[in-house]
Enzyme design. Sequence first.
Site, PDB file in Angstrom:
ATOM      1  N   CYS A  73      35.533  32.661  46.028  1.00  0.00           N
ATOM      2  CA  CYS A  73      34.268  33.404  46.037  1.00  0.00           C
ATOM      3  C   CYS A  73      33.275  32.756  45.072  1.00  0.00           C
ATOM      4  O   CYS A  73      32.228  33.316  44.785  1.00  0.00           O
ATOM      5  CB  CYS A  73      34.514  34.864  45.685  1.00  0.00           C
ATOM      6  N   ASP A 109      43.871  32.092  46.159  1.00  0.00           N
ATOM      7  CA  ASP A 109      42.696  32.965  46.310  1.00  0.00           C
ATOM      8  C   ASP A 109      42.365  33.586  44.957  1.00  0.00           C
ATOM      9  O   ASP A 109      42.479  34.795  44.764  1.00  0.00           O
ATOM     10  CB  ASP A 109      43.009  34.056  47.361  1.00  0.00           C
ATOM     11  N   TYR A 154      47.819  34.658  43.856  1.00  0.00           N
ATOM     12  CA  TYR A 154      46.713  35.616  43.729  1.00  0.00           C
ATOM     13  C   TYR A 154      46.644  36.444  45.028  1.00  0.00           C
ATOM     14  O   TYR A 154      45.605  36.525  45.667  1.00  0.00           O
ATOM     15  CB  TYR A 154      45.366  34.930  43.501  1.00  0.00           C
ATOM     16  N   CYS A 205      14.321  48.688  53.275  1.00  0.00           N
ATOM     17  CA  CYS A 205      14.963  49.592  52.315  1.00  0.00           C
ATOM     18  C   CYS A 205      13.979  49.925  51.209  1.00  0.00           C
ATOM     19  O   CYS A 205      13.371  49.024  50.616  1.00  0.00           O
ATOM     20  CB  CYS A 205      16.199  48.936  51.723  1.00  0.00           C
ATOM     21  N   CYS A 209      17.649  48.734  43.168  1.00  0.00           N
ATOM     22  CA  CYS A 209      19.057  49.158  43.104  1.00  0.00           C
ATOM     23  C   CYS A 209      19.979  47.999  42.786  1.00  0.00           C
ATOM     24  O   CYS A 209      21.087  48.203  42.292  1.00  0.00           O
ATOM     25  CB  CYS A 209      19.457  49.867  44.389  1.00  0.00           C
TER      26      CYS A 209
HETATM   27  N1  SAH Z   1      44.245  37.443  48.264  1.00  0.00           N
HETATM   28  C1  SAH Z   1      43.844  38.808  48.081  1.00  0.00           C
HETATM   29  C2  SAH Z   1      43.116  39.120  46.776  1.00  0.00           C
HETATM   30  C3  SAH Z   1      42.299  38.036  46.155  1.00  0.00           C
HETATM   31  S1  SAH Z   1      41.336  38.580  44.766  1.00  0.00           S
HETATM   32  C4  SAH Z   1      43.014  39.257  49.284  1.00  0.00           C
HETATM   33  O1  SAH Z   1      42.585  38.462  50.082  1.00  0.00           O
HETATM   34  O2  SAH Z   1      42.807  40.454  49.414  1.00  0.00           O
HETATM   35  C5  SAH Z   1      42.120  37.764  43.436  1.00  0.00           C
HETATM   36  C6  SAH Z   1      43.411  38.445  42.968  1.00  0.00           C
HETATM   37  O3  SAH Z   1      43.939  37.689  41.882  1.00  0.00           O
HETATM   38  C7  SAH Z   1      43.228  39.845  42.439  1.00  0.00           C
HETATM   39  O4  SAH Z   1      44.100  40.712  43.149  1.00  0.00           O
HETATM   40  C8  SAH Z   1      43.630  39.753  40.961  1.00  0.00           C
HETATM   41  O5  SAH Z   1      44.279  40.913  40.493  1.00  0.00           O
HETATM   42  C9  SAH Z   1      44.552  38.583  40.969  1.00  0.00           C
HETATM   43  N2  SAH Z   1      44.703  37.867  39.684  1.00  0.00           N
HETATM   44  C10 SAH Z   1      43.767  37.658  38.727  1.00  0.00           C
HETATM   45  N3  SAH Z   1      44.258  36.877  37.748  1.00  0.00           N
HETATM   46  C11 SAH Z   1      45.537  36.560  38.091  1.00  0.00           C
HETATM   47  C12 SAH Z   1      46.547  35.781  37.470  1.00  0.00           C
HETATM   48  N4  SAH Z   1      46.343  35.161  36.304  1.00  0.00           N
HETATM   49  N5  SAH Z   1      47.722  35.664  38.095  1.00  0.00           N
HETATM   50  C13 SAH Z   1      47.953  36.282  39.292  1.00  0.00           C
HETATM   51  N6  SAH Z   1      47.017  37.048  39.919  1.00  0.00           N
HETATM   52  C14 SAH Z   1      45.835  37.192  39.332  1.00  0.00           C
END
Ligand code: SAH
Length: 453
Positions: free
Chosen positions: A410, A383, A314, A73, A79
């Site tokens: 993550c 999550d 989440y 790249c 970037c």
């Molecule tokens: N499980 C989902 C998204 C995970 S990302 C998937 O696999 O696609 C983490 C998520 O947590 C996001 O959507 C974010 O909006 C949410 N989030 C962040 N802080 C939070 C809180 N205090 N309570 C509930 N959800 C929350």
Amino acid sequence: MEMKKNDIYEAEIIDYTNEGSGICKINGIAVFVPAVAAGDKARIRIVKTAKNYAFGKLEELLEPSPDRVCSDCEIFVRCGGCSFRHISYASELAFKRKFVADALTRIGGADSSLIGEIVGADTPDHYRNKAQLPITLDSDGKVRVGFFAPRSHRVIPLDTCQLQAEVFNDAIGVFLDWANRMNLPPYDEQTHSGILRHLYLRYAFRTNELMVCVVANAHELRKEKQLVQMLTEKLPALKTVVLNTNTEKTNVITGKQCRTLYGDGYITDELCGLRFRISPLSFYQVNRDQAERLYTLASELAGLKGNETLLDLYCGTGTIGLSMAHKVGKLIGVEIIPQAIEDARRNAAENGITNAEFICADAAEAAIRLHQRGLHPDCVILDPPRKGCDSALIETVVRMSPQRIVYVSCNAATLARDIKLFAENGYSLQQAIPVDMFPRTNHVECVVCIQRK
Ligand code: SAH
């Protein structure tokens, strides 16, 4: 001897930081160097010093690491999208696994035998199904798209990107042809003038559906019909074209208002046997194939039998929980963003799932209320964002006493911290599996199973 800016040292790169920079030790101090490979012997120029560390840059490569490959790249490093185009994918995976293992054992006190092999992608290229490309003028006055350089709002123009769906490269070409022919000015952040802000592309790999969305500082584009005509002629996968209006002085990319110029305003993809509607403002995992592997692993680790209560905290647009809904008696999802909860409810309805309930609330607060109402889930999915779980949330989950917790993370450091807290409260780590959701970048995901002792 004290290290100064512009000093040059010979050193060997020994490891990487969590951001993907190389690390070497010079005079006992850690020096961080971008775009070098562990195993490189090199001359390093010091560019900045701090008390206990310094930043350097590669001056001359004396002996390349055996992990090195040629970057394919032109704008690698500049970037900021990729951290690892200069080492083989196998060595990138080895580093990512070690990174997760180090965090879980050192911070989390985990037994290293519980950390499985990393789940790599079949191919580390062309996996991204979403691109948001700022629009700019190049030095010849031509409209271009690109990426913002790291920590800046300077656009690095590009014609192709190795990470994104190949069909995006064609879409960029057609869009730029239109923009240059129609003489529409790119938006200028400094003066808040001009029209074209971002070219926003999404692609459903499984169904071969392409969305082109133009984010503009306007409610209408002068030659929108021509744009639709050129795109439909040249791009067989095109399913919809949307104009998103963003007239705010902001670095948030999209505005709230969307107008469909062609098609339905959304595309549909398939994930874990379910169909998900993707509109410009809805969330969808950027690496579909790896997301499917991650969710499949999460489901296996949850060990569901058919009549359990599953609490998905989440939950975003509900994808993880919904992919397991057919294996449980009842699914409850919690998410703080109202739009995501609306999408989750629609995703359930469109897939004929009737045993799911979605709550829009803070995860910790919702968990407390659910517990007070007497909820005892058999399994909890966590999550959270990078900062991990609140300790209040962990306490409540422990009080609900689920048999199993499946934690998708993550950020290995906050995951490790939370595993330790669960361990102090009667829950022990059973298995941890790193998953490479974002090849070539410094990110690595991990799914773990925690069980009541
Ligand atoms: N499980 C989902 C998204 C995970 S990302 C998937 O696999 O696609 C983490 C998520 O947590 C996001 O959507 C974010 O909006 C949410 N989030 C962040 N802080 C939070 C809180 N205090 N309570 C509930 N959800 C929350």
